[in-house]
Write an enzyme that holds these catalytic residues in place. Structure first.
Site, mmCIF file in Angstrom:
data_model
loop_
_atom_site.group_PDB
_atom_site.id
_atom_site.type_symbol
_atom_site.label_atom_id
_atom_site.label_comp_id
_atom_site.label_asym_id
_atom_site.label_seq_id
_atom_site.Cartn_x
_atom_site.Cartn_y
_atom_site.Cartn_z
ATOM 1 N N LYS A 220 -20.146 18.313 -24.930
ATOM 2 C CA LYS A 220 -18.805 18.753 -25.335
ATOM 3 C C LYS A 220 -18.835 20.038 -26.156
ATOM 4 O O LYS A 220 -19.864 20.409 -26.721
ATOM 5 C CB LYS A 220 -18.086 17.627 -26.093
ATOM 6 C CG LYS A 220 -17.532 16.590 -25.111
ATOM 7 C CD LYS A 220 -16.647 15.551 -25.747
ATOM 8 C CE LYS A 220 -16.118 14.619 -24.641
ATOM 9 N NZ LYS A 220 -15.413 13.465 -25.193
ATOM 10 N N ARG A 254 -21.530 7.395 -23.802
ATOM 11 C CA ARG A 254 -21.091 7.953 -22.514
ATOM 12 C C ARG A 254 -21.767 9.302 -22.349
ATOM 13 O O ARG A 254 -21.452 10.243 -23.089
ATOM 14 C CB ARG A 254 -19.564 8.071 -22.515
ATOM 15 C CG ARG A 254 -18.969 8.578 -21.217
ATOM 16 C CD ARG A 254 -17.437 8.602 -21.307
ATOM 17 N NE ARG A 254 -16.847 9.144 -20.103
ATOM 18 C CZ ARG A 254 -16.720 10.445 -19.857
ATOM 19 N NH1 ARG A 254 -17.109 11.324 -20.746
ATOM 20 N NH2 ARG A 254 -16.172 10.842 -18.728
HETATM 21 C C1 8Y7 Z 1 -14.370 10.846 -22.930
HETATM 22 C C2 8Y7 Z 1 -13.858 10.051 -21.907
HETATM 23 C C3 8Y7 Z 1 -13.908 12.125 -21.251
HETATM 24 C C4 8Y7 Z 1 -14.724 10.216 -24.148
HETATM 25 C C5 8Y7 Z 1 -14.046 8.129 -23.150
HETATM 26 C C6 8Y7 Z 1 -15.819 14.834 -21.066
HETATM 27 C C7 8Y7 Z 1 -12.991 10.449 -19.614
HETATM 28 C C8 8Y7 Z 1 -14.352 14.846 -21.067
HETATM 29 N N1 8Y7 Z 1 -14.416 12.143 -22.504
HETATM 30 N N2 8Y7 Z 1 -13.689 8.705 -21.998
HETATM 31 N N3 8Y7 Z 1 -13.562 10.858 -20.866
HETATM 32 N N4 8Y7 Z 1 -14.548 8.851 -24.201
HETATM 33 N N5 8Y7 Z 1 -13.901 6.804 -23.303
HETATM 34 O O1 8Y7 Z 1 -16.349 15.719 -21.758
HETATM 35 O O2 8Y7 Z 1 -15.144 10.818 -25.128
HETATM 36 O O3 8Y7 Z 1 -16.485 14.060 -20.405
HETATM 37 S S1 8Y7 Z 1 -13.654 13.485 -20.210
#
Ligand code: 8Y7
Length: 276
Positions: A220, A254
């Site tokens: 990020k 994640r």
């Molecule tokens: C997150 C996310 C994204 C996060 C959860 C990226 C879909 C942007 N970021 N879902 N999604 N937490 N739960 O950088 O931080 O992957 S999208």
């Protein structure tokens, strides 16, 4: 223990959620839209690298993203989901659309990852009758504009905690069992660098009722702001952030880089075990 469809996830050691991005405009350059075979192969590589679960996303939620139509999202998602049904790890689907939630659950998804925390009309009803896990994430504003001017009046950590507790109360009141819930402070979703750092430093305070916390920091822009690196060169920063998130209490990480994160977490975990 997290109830996750037909799976029961032990959260004793941090679980690694591998990201499989089915959008064409992924900020991290991993978008696999319109290439079902590559997306499926990518998911399997992540499972082989040790992913404990997979997060499939077919709608871009990066800052500034414009919405994807329902038909487009389903067309990207369902073939991949169908092909992965019966795979050895739970499949999470990143969506905020109730119609996509229902279709995903009908096609074998075990978890719904909703950046709107089931706030869209019909979202709670779409998941209530199933036994999927649900990730409730905090976001200030909407993806299109959320990074323009995020404002927290007093303390970002308190506000995130209050929001998440409010969502938990509403979801539990609708009959969804507590052992299906995961909370996420939403790094980068309507937050400045300082906000994100405060949340990481005090991650344990952003949850509530002792529910497990998921952290998504991989690649990020906060890591770019700290290191000066472009998105393609944020592996080391991402792995460091994942270890810090685990050390501050995250139970699900994640990430894009499963193998590297797994090794780093194994080292942290070994040291933790020696402490007790
Ligand atoms: C997150 C996310 C994204 C996060 C959860 C990226 C879909 C942007 N970021 N879902 N999604 N937490 N739960 O950088 O931080 O992957 S999208």
């Amino acid at each position: 223990m997290l109830r996750c469809g037909n799976f029961q996830l032990s959260l004793e050691r941090p679980q690694i959620m591998g990201i499989v991005n089915l959008t064409p405009d992924s900020f991290s350059g991993d978008g696999l839209a319109n290439d079902t075979a590559r997306a499926i192969a990518h998911a399997w590589r992540q499972i082989e690298a040790g992913a404990d679960m997979i997060d499939l996303g077919a709608e871009s939620s990066r800052p500034g993203a414009t919405p994807t139509s329902l038909d487009e999202e389903l067309a990207r998602l369902l073939p991949v989901l169908e092909s992965l049904s019966g795979c050895p790890v739970p499949i999470s689907v990143d969506t905020y659309k109730p119609e996509v939630m229902r279709a995903a659950l009908a096609h074998g998804a075990s978890m719904i990852n909703d950046i709107y925390a089931l706030r869209r009309p019909g979202a709670i009803a779409a998941v209530a009758g199933s036994d999927c896990a649900i990730c409730l994430m905090h976001m200030q504003g909407e993806p299109l504009t959320m990074q323009k001017n995020p404002v927290y009046h007093d303390d970002v950590v308190r506000e995130v905690e209050e929001f998440l507790c409010g969502r938990v109360d509403e979801v539990i009141a609708a009959g969804i069992a507590r052992d299906r819930l995961v909370l996420d402070p939403g790094f980068g979703f309507g937050k400045t660098l300082e906000d994100n750092l405060a949340m990481l430093a005090r991650l344990g305070e952003t949850g509530c009722y002792g529910l497990p916390i998921l952290a998504g920091i991989s690649r990020k822009s906060m890591l770019g702001a700290i290191t000066g690196r472009t998105v393609a060169d944020r592996l080391a920063a991402s792995v460091a952030a994942a270890v810090l998130a685990a050390a501050h209490g995250a139970r699900i990480l994640r990430v894009h880089d499963v193998a590297e994160t797994r090794d780093a977490i194994a080292v942290w975990q070994a040291v933790e075990s020696a402490r007790h």
